[in-house]
Design a protein around this motif. Structure first.
Motif, PDB file in Angstrom:
ATOM      1  N   ARG A 107      48.428-176.291 -19.230  1.00  0.00           N
ATOM      2  CA  ARG A 107      48.013-176.553 -17.839  1.00  0.00           C
ATOM      3  C   ARG A 107      47.097-175.441 -17.296  1.00  0.00           C
ATOM      4  O   ARG A 107      47.093-175.183 -16.104  1.00  0.00           O
ATOM      5  N   ARG A 108      46.408-174.745 -18.185  1.00  0.00           N
ATOM      6  CA  ARG A 108      45.437-173.693 -17.816  1.00  0.00           C
ATOM      7  C   ARG A 108      46.106-172.504 -17.114  1.00  0.00           C
ATOM      8  O   ARG A 108      45.504-171.838 -16.270  1.00  0.00           O
ATOM      9  N   GLY A 109      47.375-172.233 -17.435  1.00  0.00           N
ATOM     10  CA  GLY A 109      48.105-171.140 -16.783  1.00  0.00           C
ATOM     11  C   GLY A 109      47.741-169.769 -17.342  1.00  0.00           C
ATOM     12  O   GLY A 109      47.299-169.641 -18.479  1.00  0.00           O
ATOM     13  N   ILE A 110      47.924-168.740 -16.513  1.00  0.00           N
ATOM     14  CA  ILE A 110      47.688-167.345 -16.930  1.00  0.00           C
ATOM     15  C   ILE A 110      49.006-166.592 -16.734  1.00  0.00           C
ATOM     16  O   ILE A 110      49.520-166.513 -15.608  1.00  0.00           O
ATOM     17  N   GLN A 111      49.550-166.058 -17.830  1.00  0.00           N
ATOM     18  CA  GLN A 111      50.838-165.364 -17.728  1.00  0.00           C
ATOM     19  C   GLN A 111      50.654-164.009 -17.050  1.00  0.00           C
ATOM     20  O   GLN A 111      49.763-163.252 -17.387  1.00  0.00           O
ATOM     21  N   LYS A 112      51.521-163.734 -16.067  1.00  0.00           N
ATOM     22  CA  LYS A 112      51.431-162.456 -15.337  1.00  0.00           C
ATOM     23  C   LYS A 112      52.586-161.529 -15.689  1.00  0.00           C
ATOM     24  O   LYS A 112      52.437-160.317 -15.693  1.00  0.00           O
TER      25      LYS A 112
ATOM     26  N   ALA B  89      65.349-165.558 -19.055  1.00  0.00           N
ATOM     27  CA  ALA B  89      63.991-165.018 -18.939  1.00  0.00           C
ATOM     28  C   ALA B  89      63.424-165.400 -17.582  1.00  0.00           C
ATOM     29  O   ALA B  89      63.725-166.475 -17.057  1.00  0.00           O
ATOM     30  N   MET B  90      62.623-164.514 -16.994  1.00  0.00           N
ATOM     31  CA  MET B  90      61.919-164.827 -15.743  1.00  0.00           C
ATOM     32  C   MET B  90      60.422-164.744 -16.028  1.00  0.00           C
ATOM     33  O   MET B  90      59.901-163.682 -16.335  1.00  0.00           O
ATOM     34  N   LEU B  91      59.776-165.902 -15.957  1.00  0.00           N
ATOM     35  CA  LEU B  91      58.334-166.009 -16.223  1.00  0.00           C
ATOM     36  C   LEU B  91      57.593-166.095 -14.909  1.00  0.00           C
ATOM     37  O   LEU B  91      57.987-166.864 -14.023  1.00  0.00           O
ATOM     38  N   ILE B  92      56.502-165.339 -14.784  1.00  0.00           N
ATOM     39  CA  ILE B  92      55.642-165.521 -13.603  1.00  0.00           C
ATOM     40  C   ILE B  92      54.257-165.904 -14.120  1.00  0.00           C
ATOM     41  O   ILE B  92      53.657-165.183 -14.924  1.00  0.00           O
ATOM     42  N   TYR B  93      53.792-167.082 -13.707  1.00  0.00           N
ATOM     43  CA  TYR B  93      52.506-167.619 -14.170  1.00  0.00           C
ATOM     44  C   TYR B  93      51.611-167.930 -12.984  1.00  0.00           C
ATOM     45  O   TYR B  93      52.101-168.328 -11.925  1.00  0.00           O
ATOM     46  N   ARG B  94      50.305-167.762 -13.205  1.00  0.00           N
ATOM     47  CA  ARG B  94      49.325-168.296 -12.231  1.00  0.00           C
ATOM     48  C   ARG B  94      48.852-169.628 -12.779  1.00  0.00           C
ATOM     49  O   ARG B  94      48.422-169.723 -13.934  1.00  0.00           O
ATOM     50  N   LEU B  95      48.962-170.662 -11.960  1.00  0.00           N
ATOM     51  CA  LEU B  95      48.592-172.012 -12.410  1.00  0.00           C
ATOM     52  C   LEU B  95      47.725-172.697 -11.366  1.00  0.00           C
ATOM     53  O   LEU B  95      47.917-172.468 -10.165  1.00  0.00           O
ATOM     54  N   PRO B  96      46.771-173.556 -11.781  1.00  0.00           N
ATOM     55  CA  PRO B  96      46.038-174.359 -10.790  1.00  0.00           C
ATOM     56  C   PRO B  96      46.983-175.424 -10.217  1.00  0.00           C
ATOM     57  O   PRO B  96      47.687-176.085 -10.981  1.00  0.00           O
ATOM     58  N   LEU B  97      47.002-175.540  -8.899  1.00  0.00           N
ATOM     59  CA  LEU B  97      47.927-176.475  -8.247  1.00  0.00           C
ATOM     60  C   LEU B  97      47.693-177.915  -8.713  1.00  0.00           C
ATOM     61  O   LEU B  97      48.619-178.702  -8.844  1.00  0.00           O
ATOM     62  N   ASN B  98      46.436-178.254  -9.000  1.00  0.00           N
ATOM     63  CA  ASN B  98      46.082-179.601  -9.447  1.00  0.00           C
ATOM     64  C   ASN B  98      46.867-179.996 -10.704  1.00  0.00           C
ATOM     65  O   ASN B  98      47.202-181.153 -10.907  1.00  0.00           O
ATOM     66  N   GLU B  99      47.169-179.015 -11.557  1.00  0.00           N
ATOM     67  CA  GLU B  99      47.879-179.285 -12.810  1.00  0.00           C
ATOM     68  C   GLU B  99      49.389-179.406 -12.579  1.00  0.00           C
ATOM     69  O   GLU B  99      50.115-179.868 -13.448  1.00  0.00           O
ATOM     70  N   VAL B 100      49.856-178.949 -11.420  1.00  0.00           N
ATOM     71  CA  VAL B 100      51.302-178.909 -11.158  1.00  0.00           C
ATOM     72  C   VAL B 100      51.764-180.148 -10.399  1.00  0.00           C
ATOM     73  O   VAL B 100      52.887-180.609 -10.572  1.00  0.00           O
TER      74      VAL B 100
END
Length: 600
Positions: free
Chosen positions: A428-433, A442-453
């Motif tokens: 979904r074009r996410g960028i892991q932060k 596990a706690m994942l923090i990702y930046r994602l485009p809202l359109n994909e969510v």
């Protein structure tokens, strides 16, 4: 009037299914708000839809009388809040009417994404937080590990967290005692002019608009004339009261109290959540701070299946808007679907709930267009245009760049499902932060485009993690993207209701899936129909709905083959001519099925 030091206003906050409404039930039972005969499960979830889905959608208030161990009778104003991310605005409004909060954490599941989000909302509102571990009666509960997790992840002291079972009632008496001893009383005085915060409102067919208020200063009485400061409208108060949880009339509400006010308000537009109510004769100088306005993130068009229902739909939306301040709408028209409304929601569950409420409470048959987010178009001639509907996209030559909204998503999940969830976010074009561990979670923090969510991200996340992952997000600004408008053409005519904005890398995949779906949905005609997906003038996918064939050679018994060929050629010419003039009627059922597709 109750002494201020004997009042406690508090909210129950937690992740979905951690036991907020069940704890509220036990408190109502122990304080004698309802008899055993009147009790039902999740008594504060009053809507049918809440009972069926087992979720809280609307925050509900109840006033309880509790006699503490020191013999003093206290007035407890409890607000039960929703846990789902789509109803976070309900939670933030409720917290502004309180001084304290009970943070309920499931002793088997631990801290989840929405637990964190709700705690941050409570901290922003300067509330005193009492941690409560629920479900300690289950064999899988681990209170000590969860206490350590609360301290590590949230950073609040959990050494004196209460251990309870809301289902059996174990430890609920200690919770009531902690509310009285550990939460602060409200402040305010009866001397000054009336200041009351409008927390919620709803439409009653007998009373008109009813408002829920939290009195900060002064006193609100039956018969007085009140003024809404935002709109300037003034009304005489007919009825003042509280929910116990039954509606109970009172003569007045004093500082620190929560209750309802009915004043035969007919105009729905006069009531704005976050407004300040004051005395019309002795008004206060300046209004209360109110709430920061919410930002809808998902937009879709709602159209009546029968055009004659348009006015009824407008009235119904206005009544729902009154009861749900996070929902917005404006009129729009579509060539395919007629007149309707462009509506803004906080997420897909919110959209689904609003649609279902319109169907149940107002008996409306609706068609919803494909959900989309708000894009920012930077024009070549200067200026920025906000685009809610893909059909409104101007010519590409006029656009310098397109920006789309991005979010910061927090996902908490067991370690064994981490690989699948990372793969989903990358797709979904996410960028892991960030990736951190709290024990085995596990706690994942990702930046994602809202359109994909907005389509089916949440469903996919749940299926990949077998339901163990929890998800929360905050909007994180706009960013330029390589976005294109995907148009659908049926018989060379564009169908605006099916247009969508997609990332160029996924346009072909999405276009092909939509064409394949429509091929099965569009009824066959007497001529071939081309179903195409295009970007600008370039067709990227095509399917053909084959023609129905009439047997024109049926009357030829034997004889020369040329006779049959002549008849078939004649039929072919007729179909060709028909195709050039033929209009393809796409049935509404096909629209709905194509739009329900979500992400293929």
């Amino acid at each position: 009037m109750t002494d201020l030091s004997h009042i406690r206003n508090f909210s129950i906050i937690a992740h979905i299914d951690h036991g907020k409404s069940t704890l509220a039930d036990r408190m109502i039972q122990m304080c004698g708000g309802l008899t055993d005969r009147e009790m039902s499960e999740q008594v504060l979830d009053s809507m049918d839809i809440e009972q069926e889905r087992g979720i809280t959608i609307k925050a509900q208030t109840v006033q309880l009388r509790y006699t503490a161990k020191d013999g003093i009778e206290y007035e407890l104003n409890l607000i039960d809040t929703p846990g789902h991310v789509d109803f976070a605005y309900e939670v933030s409004r409720s917290l502004s009417a309180c001084e304290g909060a009970l943070l309920v954490v499931d002793a088997t599941q631990g801290v989840e994404a929405q637990t964190l989000a709700n705690v941050y909302l409570a901290v922003e509102n300067d509330l005193e937080i009492v941690p409560v571990l629920n479900k300690v009666d289950l064999p899988a509960s681990e209170p000590e590990r969860i206490k350590a997790q609360i301290e590590d992840v949230i950073g609040i002291d959990a050494s004196d967290a209460l251990e309870i079972s809301a289902k059996t009632g174990q430890g609920v008496a200690e919770v009531l005692e902690a509310i009285v001893t550990r939460l602060p009383p409200p402040t305010g005085s009866t001397e000054g002019p009336l200041e009351a915060l409008l927390v919620d409102s709803w439409y009653d067919q007998y009373l008109g608009v009813v408002t829920l208020v939290r009195v900060m200063n002064g006193e609100i009485k039956r018969g007085m004339r009140m003024r809404m400061m935002a709109t300037g409208a003034a009304y005489e108060i007919d009825e003042v009261g509280v929910f116990t949880p039954k509606r109970t009339k009172r003569q007045s509400l004093g500082p620190g109290e929560l209750g309802y006010v009915s004043a035969q308000i007919k105009a729905v537009a006069d009531c704005q959540v976050g407004d300040t109510l004051t005395d019309d004769r002795k008004p206060t100088d300046k209004p209360l701070a109110g709430f920061k306005p919410n930002m809808p993130v998902v937009f879709c068009g709602l159209f009546p299946a029968d055009a004659a229902d348009f006015e009824q739909l407008r009235e119904s939306l206005a009544k729902l808007r009154l009861n749900d301040a996070s929902f917005e709408f404006e009129t729009e028209s579509s060539a395919a679907l007629g007149f309707g409304f462009r509506c803004g929601f906080l997420g897909l569950l919110h959209l689904e709930i609003i649609q279902e409420r319109l169907d149940r409470e107002f008996d409306l048959d609706l068609i919803a267009t494909s959900p989309s987010v708000v894009y920012r178009l930077h024009m070549v001639k200067g200026g920025i245009v906000e685009m809610h509907n893909p059909a409104d996209m101007p010519d590409v030559m006029q656009i310098a760049k397109i920006e789309e909204p991005w979010i910061n998503a927090t996902i908490m999940l067991p370690d064994e499902h981490l690989g699948g969830v990372i793969k989903l976010c990358e797709e979904r074009r996410g960028i892991q932060k960030e990736l951190t561990y709290v024990g085995e979670r596990a706690m994942l923090i990702y930046r994602l485009p809202l359109n994909e969510v907005v389509f089916d991200f949440y469903d996919r996340l749940k299926s990949i993690s077998r339901g163990y992952a929890s998800f929360d997000y905050q909007i994180d600004g706009y960013e330029e993207g390589e976005l294109v408008k995907l148009s659908i053409l049926v018989n060379n005519e564009p169908v605006e209701a099916l247009a969508a904005i997609v990332h160029r890398s996924q346009a072909e995949y999405r276009g092909r899936a939509l064409c394949e779906r429509l091929k099965d949905l569009i009824p066959r005609q007497l001529f071939k129909i081309a179903v195409q997906a295009a970007i600008g003038g370039k067709v990227i996918a095509r399917e053909t709905v084959s023609a129905m064939r009439k047997d024109v050679t049926a009357k030829c018994y034997g004889g020369d083959i040329t006779r049959k060929k002549k008849l078939l050629e004649k039929q072919k010419a007729g179909k060709k001519r028909m195709r050039s003039f033929g209009q393809v009627e796409i049935p509404q059922s096909a629209f709905i099925a194509a739009l329900k597709m979500g992400d293929p």
